[in-house]
Design a protein around this motif. Structure first.
Motif, PDB file in Angstrom:
ATOM      1  N   LEU A  66      11.535  -0.449   1.969  1.00 51.36           N
ATOM      2  CA  LEU A  66      10.383   0.438   1.790  1.00 51.36           C
ATOM      3  C   LEU A  66       9.572   0.026   0.560  1.00 51.36           C
ATOM      4  N   THR A  70       5.606  -1.199   0.369  1.00 54.84           N
ATOM      5  CA  THR A  70       4.649  -0.331  -0.338  1.00 54.84           C
ATOM      6  C   THR A  70       3.800  -1.154  -1.300  1.00 54.84           C
ATOM      7  N   ASP A  88      -0.013  -0.154   3.728  1.00 51.78           N
ATOM      8  CA  ASP A  88       1.277   0.432   3.391  1.00 51.78           C
ATOM      9  C   ASP A  88       2.110   0.400   4.674  1.00 51.78           C
ATOM     10  N   GLN A  90       5.315   1.188   5.166  1.00 51.83           N
ATOM     11  CA  GLN A  90       6.522   2.009   5.187  1.00 51.83           C
ATOM     12  C   GLN A  90       6.744   2.669   6.538  1.00 51.83           C
ATOM     13  N   GLN A 289       8.313   8.662   1.962  1.00 52.22           N
ATOM     14  CA  GLN A 289       7.202   7.732   1.842  1.00 52.22           C
ATOM     15  C   GLN A 289       6.201   8.205   0.797  1.00 52.22           C
ATOM     16  N   ASN A 292       7.392   7.311  -2.763  1.00 50.83           N
ATOM     17  CA  ASN A 292       7.179   5.894  -3.059  1.00 50.83           C
ATOM     18  C   ASN A 292       5.706   5.589  -3.317  1.00 50.83           C
TER      19      ASN A 292
END
Length: 461
Positions: A66, A70, A88, A90, A289, A292
């Motif tokens: 992840l 990111t 992104d 993720q 998510q 992050n």
């Protein structure tokens, strides 16, 4: 909040579940009596440690991917200067991980009813060793295979977890007294989320090591050793007989068995528990998510500090699990569920507030206690629901019902990934801060906090 995750016994209830499937007259899966007290039971502690080590590996590997998926604030700024956008990715990682659960949970549930759950746990742990070895090789050749290649390993990790899930949760009611289920689930989930803390933090450290020119594949080597130790601790789990050894394999077992459909249609409490746990993991997908993205993309933190921020949820969840298990002692308590849900809504609302540097009112240090509070609320909320899904189905259907729960949870995770992706598109189009995703999560939990009231039930022996 994963456990990815996400994140799940014969039960005598004050009101037994009704439906077309008869309850068995005996409990063939329950280990021979007398059972030792829960806290003196080496079998229970062996299963708890096995779960801890497996959850550690899952979360270290998943969080590392992840973080790779990111974009950092520096990358975003550089791309914007060129008139470009950095994706992104993720959500893609979450969907890949969840795909295995959706495709194979049905057959995993059939196996959990047809085989001894202890045997299936052993096979799953051996498979974990193989997956961790592949992960180590994948990181060694990361410059060659890149993120798509690691997504393939992530899918295999999800596949291993798919077959580990039904026996690891389904075996608890077979090897302990039913009255101990709330406390056992509190301890079990506490171990799970302590593993999340260590796995998530170590993932950030490994990513920084990689950025500094270190060898991240060596950390994966540690994961292989942990998988070996977890396989050994699984041998402490006492043998239990198969719940339904003559159960034939039908094509419907690859999807949702008709017995499970009839059962949830006949038992409204069980249906609602499945819907709520699916919604809970939808929320968990968004929040993981969002944390992050808040750290790397909005606050401009490095991978280590971003992972510390993500781990703060894990700091609170074990405490909440113990509180939820204590408050639910011997029963399914609706007031515990409501208190946890309200706490989640409040904490996510606070995390969505704008203002201050980087357009986030709380900032890094202010977010830490709120994330811990969200974790405590999460633990309090999930324990009674976990007990309900274990306790409500009849004995010969529990493996497949837990597999159905896994399918529902991962449907929730996929929808959470898609909803996060849509939220991200919206905030970028409207030039809003990324912590707006926390407000979306609060809105997901709000109807549950207001309307969901599971029936209070006293648990049996």
């Amino acid at each position: 909040m994963t456990d990815h995750h996400e994140p799940s016994p014969t039960i005598l209830l004050s009101t037994p579940p009704r439906g077309p499937l008869p309850l068995p007259e005996t409990e063939p899966r329950r280990a021979a009596e007398p059972l030792p007290p829960l806290l003196q039971d080496s079998s229970f502690w062996g299963m708890s440690v096995t779960q801890f080590l497996g959850a550690f590996n899952d979360n270290l590997f998943k969080q590392l991917l992840l973080l790779l998926a990111t974009p950092s604030a520096v990358m975003i700024a550089a791309a914007q200067a060129r008139g470009e956008q950095v994706p992104d990715r993720q959500a893609e990682a979450m969907i890949v991980f969840a795909a295995a659960f959706l495709l194979f949970s049905g057959i995993a549930g059939w196996l959990a009813d047809r085989m001894s759950k202890r045997t299936l746990i052993g096979y799953a742990k051996v498979a974990e060793i193989g997956v961790m070895l592949l992960g180590m090789v994948g990181f060694y050749y990361y410059d060659v295979i890149g993120l798509p290649g690691m997504f393939a390993v992530l899918f295999l990790m999800g596949l291993q977890s798919t077959f580990f899930g039904p026996p690891k949760y389904g075996i608890l009611p077979e090897m302990i007294h039913e009255r101990d289920l709330p406390q056992a689930n509190g301890i079990f989930l506490m171990f799970t989320f302590v593993a999340i803390i260590f796995g998530t933090v170590l993932a950030g450290m490994a990513k920084e090591l990689s950025d500094a020119g270190g060898a991240v594949w060596m950390v994966s080597g540690v994961c292989v050793l942990i998988a070996v130790v977890g396989t050994l601790t699984s041998l402490l789990v006492r043998p239990v007989s198969a719940a339904n050894p003559g159960c034939p394999l039908r094509w419907t077992d690859f999807f949702v068995p008709p017995e499970s459909i009839r059962l949830v249609r006949a038992d409204r409490e069980l249906l609602l528990a499945l819907v709520v746990t699916s919604s809970f993991w939808l929320l968990g997908s968004i929040v993981q998510q969002a944390v992050n993205a808040l750290g790397k993309s909005q606050l401009g933190l490095d991978d280590g500090n971003t992972s510390i921020l993500a781990a703060m949820l894990g700091v609170g969840i074990p405490v909440g699990c113990l509180i939820g298990g204590k408050l639910s002692a011997g029963r399914i308590n609706p007031r515990v569920v409501t208190a946890g849900a309200v706490g989640i809504v409040v904490c996510l609302s606070l995390l969505s507030l704008r203002g201050g540097p980087n357009d986030h009112l709380l900032g890094f240090y202010g977010s830490i206690p709120v994330l811990i509070g969200a974790g405590i609320s999460t633990g309090i909320f999930i324990v009674p629901i976990q007990v309900a899904v274990q306790a409500l189905p009849p004995a010969n259907e529990k493996g497949r019902m837990i597999a159905l729960m896994n399918q529902c949870n991962w449907v929730g995770i996929i929808f959470g990934a898609l909803l996060y992706k849509a939220t991200l598109w919206g905030v970028e189009a409207l030039d809003q801060p990324r912590n707006t995703a926390f407000a979306v999560g609060a809105l997901v939990m709000l109807p549950i906090a207001i309307f969901y009231q599971p029936k209070e039930r006293a648990l049996g022996d």
